[in-house]
Scaffold this active site. Structure first.
Site, PDB file in Angstrom:
ATOM      1  N   SER A  93      75.343 -58.171  10.685  1.00 35.73           N
ATOM      2  CA  SER A  93      74.708 -56.730  10.941  1.00 35.73           C
ATOM      3  C   SER A  93      75.326 -55.886   9.971  1.00 35.73           C
ATOM      4  O   SER A  93      76.159 -55.457   9.222  1.00 35.73           O
ATOM      5  CB  SER A  93      74.170 -55.965  12.041  1.00 35.73           C
ATOM      6  OG  SER A  93      73.612 -55.078  12.966  1.00 35.73           O
ATOM      7  N   THR A  94      76.171 -54.985  11.442  1.00 33.57           N
ATOM      8  CA  THR A  94      77.269 -53.865  11.191  1.00 33.57           C
ATOM      9  C   THR A  94      78.398 -54.936  10.165  1.00 33.57           C
ATOM     10  O   THR A  94      78.879 -55.593  10.904  1.00 33.57           O
ATOM     11  CB  THR A  94      77.871 -53.178  11.905  1.00 33.57           C
ATOM     12  OG1 THR A  94      76.079 -53.163  13.027  1.00 33.57           O
ATOM     13  CG2 THR A  94      78.884 -52.189  11.685  1.00 33.57           C
ATOM     14  N   MET A 151      76.853 -55.319  14.471  1.00 31.69           N
ATOM     15  CA  MET A 151      76.809 -54.969  16.263  1.00 31.69           C
ATOM     16  C   MET A 151      75.409 -55.742  16.721  1.00 31.69           C
ATOM     17  O   MET A 151      74.276 -55.877  16.214  1.00 31.69           O
ATOM     18  CB  MET A 151      75.676 -53.149  15.931  1.00 31.69           C
ATOM     19  CG  MET A 151      76.189 -52.494  17.405  1.00 31.69           C
ATOM     20  SD  MET A 151      75.729 -51.077  16.902  1.00 31.69           S
ATOM     21  CE  MET A 151      74.063 -51.094  15.894  1.00 31.69           C
ATOM     22  N   HIS A 178      70.181 -56.336   9.044  1.00 25.20           N
ATOM     23  CA  HIS A 178      69.760 -55.550   9.121  1.00 25.20           C
ATOM     24  C   HIS A 178      70.240 -54.524   7.815  1.00 25.20           C
ATOM     25  O   HIS A 178      70.901 -53.595   7.720  1.00 25.20           O
ATOM     26  CB  HIS A 178      70.684 -54.982  10.514  1.00 25.20           C
ATOM     27  CG  HIS A 178      70.450 -56.175  11.010  1.00 25.20           C
ATOM     28  ND1 HIS A 178      70.739 -55.894  12.545  1.00 25.20           N
ATOM     29  CD2 HIS A 178      69.502 -57.105  11.442  1.00 25.20           C
ATOM     30  CE1 HIS A 178      70.662 -57.614  13.079  1.00 25.20           C
ATOM     31  NE2 HIS A 178      69.754 -57.807  12.780  1.00 25.20           N
ATOM     32  N   ASP A 229      71.999 -59.682  17.649  1.00 26.04           N
ATOM     33  CA  ASP A 229      70.326 -60.725  16.850  1.00 26.04           C
ATOM     34  C   ASP A 229      70.902 -62.132  16.938  1.00 26.04           C
ATOM     35  O   ASP A 229      72.505 -61.733  16.934  1.00 26.04           O
ATOM     36  CB  ASP A 229      69.944 -59.294  16.175  1.00 26.04           C
ATOM     37  CG  ASP A 229      69.232 -60.415  16.039  1.00 26.04           C
ATOM     38  OD1 ASP A 229      68.197 -60.751  16.656  1.00 26.04           O
ATOM     39  OD2 ASP A 229      68.426 -60.292  14.693  1.00 26.04           O
TER      40      ASP A 229
END
Length: 349
Positions: A169-170, A289, A196, A292
């Site tokens: 993600s991030t 972040m 994401h 997940d």
């Protein structure tokens, strides 16, 4: 607790007001100033010393990309880019991520998004995450990180790996841009990836990775086959599942609701991989972040899969890997620079 000091940079006074109102609604955040263009932003950064900067991409005098380059050169700090949901916006945002931008927020309806409040929660969450993020400039990425002893190392994996499943993600776009080009062209099993991203961004991202890698990298679509040497990235706005069809395996897209507020969701992908491949899986959880991937990895681990988490030393945001480590399911914690070698080692047995 000290509040997070934020500088808002946008050439639209209306957008500065809207974004400011959103951020001021959270007691953890203090909007210390605004700037109307990149040049103004550089002055404000020196004067106000913000913890996080939100930066519009398209601005007069000095655009967001030029300002970001100067920030990363002279005064690196977490920058979140705000970009239009267009193909051009996607390309520009991906360039910003390669230059060291921590994260991005897609404006719902172009440069002047009167409906920006639709992404209020995303803006607040990403600013808070960025405040503790590690800024990785091009120079920092090129510098070698000393190899240290693995933080967690279980018994050697004795199982068979038929597929690699990755969650990020991030900070993930930068991490994947470093990881995938290190894999050999004849990587012996397929790779599926959930990163994401909005739907307008994953096609451009896949093409960039494909151009930089020896393996083939494609955006997922209904019926795309899994094969050795191919990495498939879940398309933004859809969950991606893996299904066996006869002797072959393919990806199937799902328009089911978001899970953990994300779509695509790594948990969804991991569960489907577990259903089809059991424990013959190498699961990798990169920077990101939230949490997940952890629940899906728990299911995979229960069937005998091997789980790698990225080390806090190289994570932009140590959220997703931390959640997996705390769940007690991680076999190895490795720096980003070590993961590609470990993937090849484990897959080849």
């Amino acid at each position: 607790m000290n509040k997070i000091k934020v500088l808002i940079v946008d050439d639209s006074a209306l957008m500065r007001q809207f974004i400011g109102d959103i951020l001021k609604s959270d007691p953890r955040i203090d909007v210390v100033g605004t700037a109307r263009d990149g040049k103004d932003a550089l002055k404000q950064i020196q004067a106000l010393k913000p913890d996080v900067v939100t930066m519009d991409v398209e601005m007069p005098v000095m655009d967001g990309i030029t300002a970001l380059q100067e920030i990363m050169r002279s005064n690196p700090l977490p920058v979140i880019m705000l970009s239009a949901l267009t193909q051009e916006g996607a390309e520009t945002t991906l360039r910003a991520l390669s230059l060291g931008c921590v994260d991005f927020i897609a404006k719902p309806s172009g440069s002047i998004s009167l409906n920006i409040k639709e992404v209020s929660r995303e803006i607040i969450e990403k600013v808070i995450a960025a405040s503790s993020a590690k800024v990785r400039t091009i120079t920092a990425r090129a510098a070698s990180i000393p190899v240290t002893k693995t933080e967690i190392r279980s018994a050697p994996f004795s199982g068979r790996v038929d597929i690699v499943a990755i969650a990020s993600s991030t900070g993930g776009p930068m991490a994947l841009s470093e990881l995938l080009p290190k894999l050999p062209a004849k990587f012996p099993v397929p790779i599926v990836i959930t990163q994401h991203m909005p739907k307008e961004f994953t096609s451009s991202f896949s093409r960039r990775l494909n151009d930089a890698s020896k393996i083939e990298v494609v955006e997922g679509f209904d019926g795309v086959s899994l094969k050795a040497g191919r990495a498939i990235i879940a398309p933004g706005g859809y969950h991606m599942l893996v299904k066996r069809r006869g002797l072959n395996s393919v990806c199937v897209l799902s328009d089911a609701p978001p899970e953990l507020s994300v779509k695509p969701c790594a948990n969804v992908m991991f569960r489907s991989v577990c259903d089809e491949y059991g424990g013959n899986v190498l699961c990798v959880i990169l920077t990101g972040m939230g949490r997940d991937g952890t629940d899906g990895a728990v299911k995979l681990k229960g069937r005998g899969a091997y789980v790698i988490a990225e080390s806090q030393k190289t994570c932009v945001v140590y959220g997703m890997p931390k959640a997996a480590v705390e769940a007690g399911i991680v076999d190895e914690v490795l720096t980003l620079q070590e993961i590609a070698e470990a993937m090849v080692r484990i897959v080849k047995g």
